[in-house]
Design an enzyme around this catalytic site. Structure first.
Site, PDB file in Angstrom:
ATOM      1  N   SER A 125      13.025  -9.837  -2.762  1.00  0.00           N
ATOM      2  CA  SER A 125      12.069 -10.575  -3.473  1.00  0.00           C
ATOM      3  C   SER A 125      11.343 -10.010  -4.384  1.00  0.00           C
ATOM      4  CB  SER A 125      11.439 -11.228  -2.370  1.00  0.00           C
ATOM      5  OG  SER A 125      10.103 -11.805  -2.762  1.00  0.00           O
ATOM      6  N   TYR A 130       6.366  -9.635   5.321  1.00  0.00           N
ATOM      7  CA  TYR A 130       7.473 -10.173   4.315  1.00  0.00           C
ATOM      8  C   TYR A 130       7.760  -9.275   3.276  1.00  0.00           C
ATOM      9  CZ  TYR A 130      10.002 -13.405   1.316  1.00  0.00           C
ATOM     10  OH  TYR A 130      10.983 -13.742   0.353  1.00  0.00           O
TER      11      TYR A 130
HETATM   12  N1  LIG Z   1      12.484 -19.631  -2.300  1.00  0.00           N
HETATM   13  C1  LIG Z   1      11.597 -18.366  -2.789  1.00  0.00           C
HETATM   14  O1  LIG Z   1      10.524 -18.650  -3.385  1.00  0.00           O
HETATM   15  C2  LIG Z   1      12.092 -17.163  -2.471  1.00  0.00           C
HETATM   16  C3  LIG Z   1      11.652 -16.067  -3.272  1.00  0.00           C
HETATM   17  C4  LIG Z   1      12.039 -14.907  -3.092  1.00  0.00           C
HETATM   18  C5  LIG Z   1      13.056 -14.631  -2.219  1.00  0.00           C
HETATM   19  N2  LIG Z   1      13.592 -15.619  -1.359  1.00  0.00           N
HETATM   20  C6  LIG Z   1      14.578 -15.248  -0.387  1.00  0.00           C
HETATM   21  O2  LIG Z   1      15.773 -15.931  -0.651  1.00  0.00           O
HETATM   22  C7  LIG Z   1      16.451 -16.135   0.408  1.00  0.00           C
HETATM   23  C8  LIG Z   1      16.607 -17.562   0.461  1.00  0.00           C
HETATM   24  O3  LIG Z   1      15.724 -18.205   0.720  1.00  0.00           O
HETATM   25  P1  LIG Z   1      15.349 -19.822   0.491  1.00  0.00           P
HETATM   26  O4  LIG Z   1      14.049 -19.951  -0.048  1.00  0.00           O
HETATM   27  O5  LIG Z   1      16.597 -20.362   0.028  1.00  0.00           O
HETATM   28  O6  LIG Z   1      15.173 -20.168   2.095  1.00  0.00           O
HETATM   29  P2  LIG Z   1      15.490 -21.599   2.853  1.00  0.00           P
HETATM   30  O7  LIG Z   1      15.475 -22.495   2.116  1.00  0.00           O
HETATM   31  O8  LIG Z   1      14.325 -21.405   3.821  1.00  0.00           O
HETATM   32  O9  LIG Z   1      16.912 -21.291   3.463  1.00  0.00           O
HETATM   33  C9  LIG Z   1      16.850 -20.069   4.599  1.00  0.00           C
HETATM   34  C10 LIG Z   1      18.388 -19.960   4.925  1.00  0.00           C
HETATM   35  O10 LIG Z   1      18.405 -18.667   5.820  1.00  0.00           O
HETATM   36  C11 LIG Z   1      18.728 -19.165   7.094  1.00  0.00           C
HETATM   37  N3  LIG Z   1      18.001 -18.819   8.376  1.00  0.00           N
HETATM   38  C12 LIG Z   1      16.477 -18.743   8.325  1.00  0.00           C
HETATM   39  N4  LIG Z   1      16.216 -18.197   9.521  1.00  0.00           N
HETATM   40  C13 LIG Z   1      17.505 -17.813  10.110  1.00  0.00           C
HETATM   41  C14 LIG Z   1      17.731 -17.359  11.535  1.00  0.00           C
HETATM   42  N5  LIG Z   1      16.516 -17.010  12.288  1.00  0.00           N
HETATM   43  N6  LIG Z   1      19.073 -17.136  11.820  1.00  0.00           N
HETATM   44  C15 LIG Z   1      20.082 -17.628  11.117  1.00  0.00           C
HETATM   45  N7  LIG Z   1      19.777 -18.030   9.886  1.00  0.00           N
HETATM   46  C16 LIG Z   1      18.520 -18.119   9.191  1.00  0.00           C
HETATM   47  C17 LIG Z   1      18.566 -20.823   7.201  1.00  0.00           C
HETATM   48  O11 LIG Z   1      19.345 -21.515   7.914  1.00  0.00           O
HETATM   49  P3  LIG Z   1      19.128 -22.976   8.827  1.00  0.00           P
HETATM   50  O12 LIG Z   1      19.075 -23.959   7.843  1.00  0.00           O
HETATM   51  O13 LIG Z   1      19.827 -23.214  10.024  1.00  0.00           O
HETATM   52  O14 LIG Z   1      17.613 -22.772   9.258  1.00  0.00           O
HETATM   53  C18 LIG Z   1      18.917 -21.161   5.355  1.00  0.00           C
HETATM   54  O15 LIG Z   1      20.279 -21.216   5.537  1.00  0.00           O
HETATM   55  C19 LIG Z   1      15.370 -15.349   1.547  1.00  0.00           C
HETATM   56  O16 LIG Z   1      15.852 -14.307   1.937  1.00  0.00           O
HETATM   57  C20 LIG Z   1      14.173 -15.512   0.898  1.00  0.00           C
HETATM   58  O17 LIG Z   1      13.569 -14.467   1.462  1.00  0.00           O
HETATM   59  C21 LIG Z   1      13.182 -16.745  -1.561  1.00  0.00           C
END
Ligand SMILES: NC(=O)c1ccc[n+]([C@@H]2O[C@H](COP(=O)([O-])OP(=O)(O)OC[C@H]3O[C@@H](n4cnc5c(N)ncnc54)[C@H](OP(=O)(O)O)[C@@H]3O)[C@@H](O)[C@H]2O)c1
Length: 226
Positions: free
Chosen positions: A118, A132
């Site tokens: 991130s 985080y």
């Molecule tokens: N969105 C942003 O603005 C952003 C910015 C920078 C970095 N990121 C990073 O990008 C990555 C994906 O983010 P996203 O926004 O796409 O997230 P998201 O929509 O919240 O999806 C999270 C994913 O991770 C899985 N997950 C979460 N907690 C888990 C656990 N305890 N055990 C197993 N699986 C788990 C979820 O599975 P379930 O569906 O089963 O819950 C889902 O597939 C993350 O690492 C996040 O930190 C995101």
């Protein structure tokens, strides 16, 4: 065909990665396959993915992650519990999968790791999200160490550092930060979409030249330029 293990595949960036990598042999996992907060899960996930992929994994994409608040006015014990949960899911589980991947790649002539970190790794995050930012900075340090340590064995490691990405997680965050005001800080004028992140992940997983190993790719609309 490349054999890929992708975590966090059910939603958001992970679901876009599934789409971008659909021509490959991909095993995508989510919390339905095991809770990454449970220390037993990473090894189980790795072993079951290895079996499903016929005993060979070429690429690991660590994408699963949580963005949960730990406000400073929580009780100390609650604050520490939040810190440890985020570290376990975002950093330790990813590290365990990297460890298992490196050992596997050493036997198989190499492989690639793509870690979804991130912008917070470099810029920091809100007062309720030190954990985080620290977890993502940890991922960046880990990625660089693996790249430097194992390049000779054809083990390549990369990370992407998205800023805001319009997934469920970001929508809540944007709303809580005043939406449009926050957008004004992004020179591109909008947050990234999951497909943009997935296209970078796909490139690093399949195409990036070996000499790029250790690269950390920013995807943030120039909101943080380093
Ligand atoms: N969105 C942003 O603005 C952003 C910015 C920078 C970095 N990121 C990073 O990008 C990555 C994906 O983010 P996203 O926004 O796409 O997230 P998201 O929509 O919240 O999806 C999270 C994913 O991770 C899985 N997950 C979460 N907690 C888990 C656990 N305890 N055990 C197993 N699986 C788990 C979820 O599975 P379930 O569906 O089963 O819950 C889902 O597939 C993350 O690492 C996040 O930190 C995101």
């Amino acid at each position: 065909m490349t054999n890929i293990l992708l975590t966090g595949a059910s939603r958001g960036i992970g679901a876009a990665c599934v789409d971008a990598l659909k021509s490959q042999n991909l095993v995508g996992t989510s919390s339905a396959d095991g809770d990454l907060a449970d220390p037993a899960t990473p090894k189980k996930l790795w072993e079951s993915a290895l079996e499903r992929l016929g005993g060979r994994i070429d690429v690991l994409v660590n994408n699963a992650g949580v963005f949960e608040a730990a406000p400073v006015d929580l009780s100390h014990d609650e604050w520490v519990a939040q810190w440890e949960r985020t570290m376990r899911i975002n950093l330790t589980a990813s590290a365990e999968l990297c460890h298992l991947a490196v050992l596997h790649f050493q036997k198989n002539g190499g492989g690639r790791i793509v870690n979804v970190a991130s912008r917070a790794a470099y810029r920091g995050d809100s007062p309720a999200h030190w954990h985080y930012a620290a977890s993502k900075a940890g991922m960046v340090g880990m990625t660089k160490s693996i790249a430097r340590g194992f390049a000779r064995e054809n083990i390549l490691a990369f990370a992407v550092c998205p800023g805001f990405v319009m997934t469920g997680m970001a929508e809540d965050y944007l709303a809580s930060r005043g939406g449009d005001k926050l957008l004004a800080d992004i020179p591109l004028g909008r947050v990234a979409n999951p497909e943009e992140v997935a296209s970078a992940v796909r490139y690093l997983a399949l195409e990036a030249p070996a000499s790029m190993t250790g690269a950390i790719i920013d995807i943030n609309g120039a909101s943080y330029v380093r």
